[in-house]
Design an enzyme around this catalytic site. Sequence first.
Site, PDB file in Angstrom:
ATOM      1  CB  SER A 164      -1.326  -2.960  -2.672  1.00 30.92           C
ATOM      2  OG  SER A 164       0.010  -2.658  -2.959  1.00 30.92           O
ATOM      3  CB  SER A 202      -0.555   0.332  -4.723  1.00 27.16           C
ATOM      4  OG  SER A 202      -1.357  -0.809  -5.025  1.00 27.16           O
ATOM      5  CE  LYS A 228      -4.632  -0.602  -6.890  1.00 24.89           C
ATOM      6  NZ  LYS A 228      -3.846  -1.584  -6.101  1.00 24.89           N
TER       7      LYS A 228
END
Length: 483
Positions: free
Chosen positions: A196, A172, A99
Amino acid sequence: MRTSQDLCAPPAPTGTTENATGLAYLGLVEVGALIADRAITSRDVVESQLRRIAERDTELKGYVLVLEASARAEADEADREIAAGRHRGPLHGVPIAVKDLFWLKDAPTAAGTAVHRTFVPDVDATVVQRLRDAGAVLIGKTELTEGAYSDHHPSVTPPKNPWNDDYWPGISSSGSGVATAAGLCYGALASDTGGSIRWPAAANGVTGLKPTWGRVSRFGAFALAPSLDHVGTMARSTIDAAAVLAAIAGRDPRDPTALQDPVPDYRAAADTGVRGLRVGVDRAWNSADVDPETQAALGEALRVFADLGAEIVDVRFPDVAQIVADWVPNCAVEAAVAHEASFAAHRDQYGPVLAGVIEAGAALFGLDYQKILLRRAAFRGAVDALFSAVDLLLTPVQPFAPLTLKAIATLGEQPELIAMLQRYTCPFDMSGHPTLTFPGGFSNAGMPIGLQLVAGRLKEADLVAGGAAFQATTSWHQRHPEI
C-alpha cells in the site's frame, strides 16, 4: 474534499501562476531550508499549497479533509519560532499530509470507512505527534481504500492518477500518492500491509519508504492486520522520504511492538553513496512474466548502480508462490480480529470487499492459520539469510507496466493477475523487511514505472544510500504530471 473551516469544498480560486517548476514541486528538504533561512515564510508556502489544493483537488480527490485553519496557525507558529532562533529541523514549517488512517486529535479519522466516519480521536497518533514535534505543518488528511484493504468504500470517490485519470492510482494509500505527485503536499504519511505504499508510489511516480516492521510506532493507527501493517512515508525523493522517516521512527511506550533500536542518521546516509555496497539481483525472478518495459528499467537501474561503484551480485530469491498465497488468509484473520466489534454491530456499513475478507478470516480453521504462521517464519528466515550475502536487492514493484482502471476492474475475475501484482510486494510485508520504491523510467504510454530496493532488517540507511545515489544521477523522480 472537506476543509477544517466548513467541512465542504470551497470554490476554487483563480489567478495562480504556479507550474511544474514552481514552489509546489520543490523538494521537502529544499523548501524546509528556504523557510529556515527565512528566504520564504512557512505561511507563504502553506497559502500556496492551499490555493493549489483548492484548484486541483476538486478533480483529483486526494484529500478527504483539508486542515486550512490549523495549517495557517501552525505555519505562523513555525515562522515565529524560526525568527526567534528555535529551528526544529528539516520539517519545520513544511506542509505534510497524513493518511486518514492515523488519529488526528479533534479531527474526523475514518480510515476510508463508513463505520468510523464520525470517529473523532481525543489524542494524536504517535506519528502525528512526532510530526508536530518536528515542526511540520499538517495540511490535510488523504483518502484511502476502506480500512486500508483493496477497494474504496462504495460511498467514496477514489482519487485520480494525476498523470492520466484512466490509470490506477494504487492502493491503499491512494490519496497520499496522488497528493504527493500532484504537488499538493511535500510528503505524506502512509502505511503498507501488502503493497500500500509501493503501488501508489509506483503508479504516481513518487518515492515510498516502507521501513522494517516495528521501526515506526502504530499507536493511533487503525489496524488492518497488525503483524503486517508497516507505517512509512511518501515524498518526491529519497532524501525527502528519509527526512520524514527520521522524524517518526523510534521506540514508543504506547506501542510495545515498536522496536527499541536507536534511529540512525538517515540524512547522513544519503551522502554515503553505494560504492562497495552489494546489490543483489535474481535475474530469473525479475524476468519471469515481467513485461519488456519493466525489464528495461531494471536493466538500466543495474547499470547505474554498477557505474556508481556498487557490486552487482547474482542471487536466488526464495520461491514466493506459497507466501503470496498465504498473505490473503493471514491478512483476513487479523482483519477479522481488528474489526470484530464494529463488524458485528454494523455489518451493513461495510463495503463488499472488506466485508468479504473479514468473513473469510473469521471462518479460517486454527490449524490452517498455524501452518501459515510456520511457513511465514521459515520464509522470514530465508530472506534474512539472503541479506548475509548482499546489502540491497533490486526488484520490480509489479511485473507489468502501469495498469489502467479498466484492467484493475477485472482483478476479481483473474486470481492469477492478483498474485502477479502481489509477487514483489506482499512477501516483504510477510517477512517485515524494509523497502524503497522509486521511479525508474516511463512506459510507452507515458506512465511512471516504479522499481524497488529491499534491505536487511533495520537497514533503512542502506536503502537511503541506494535511492539517493540513484536519484543524484538520474532525473526520473524530477518529472511531474502536467496538471
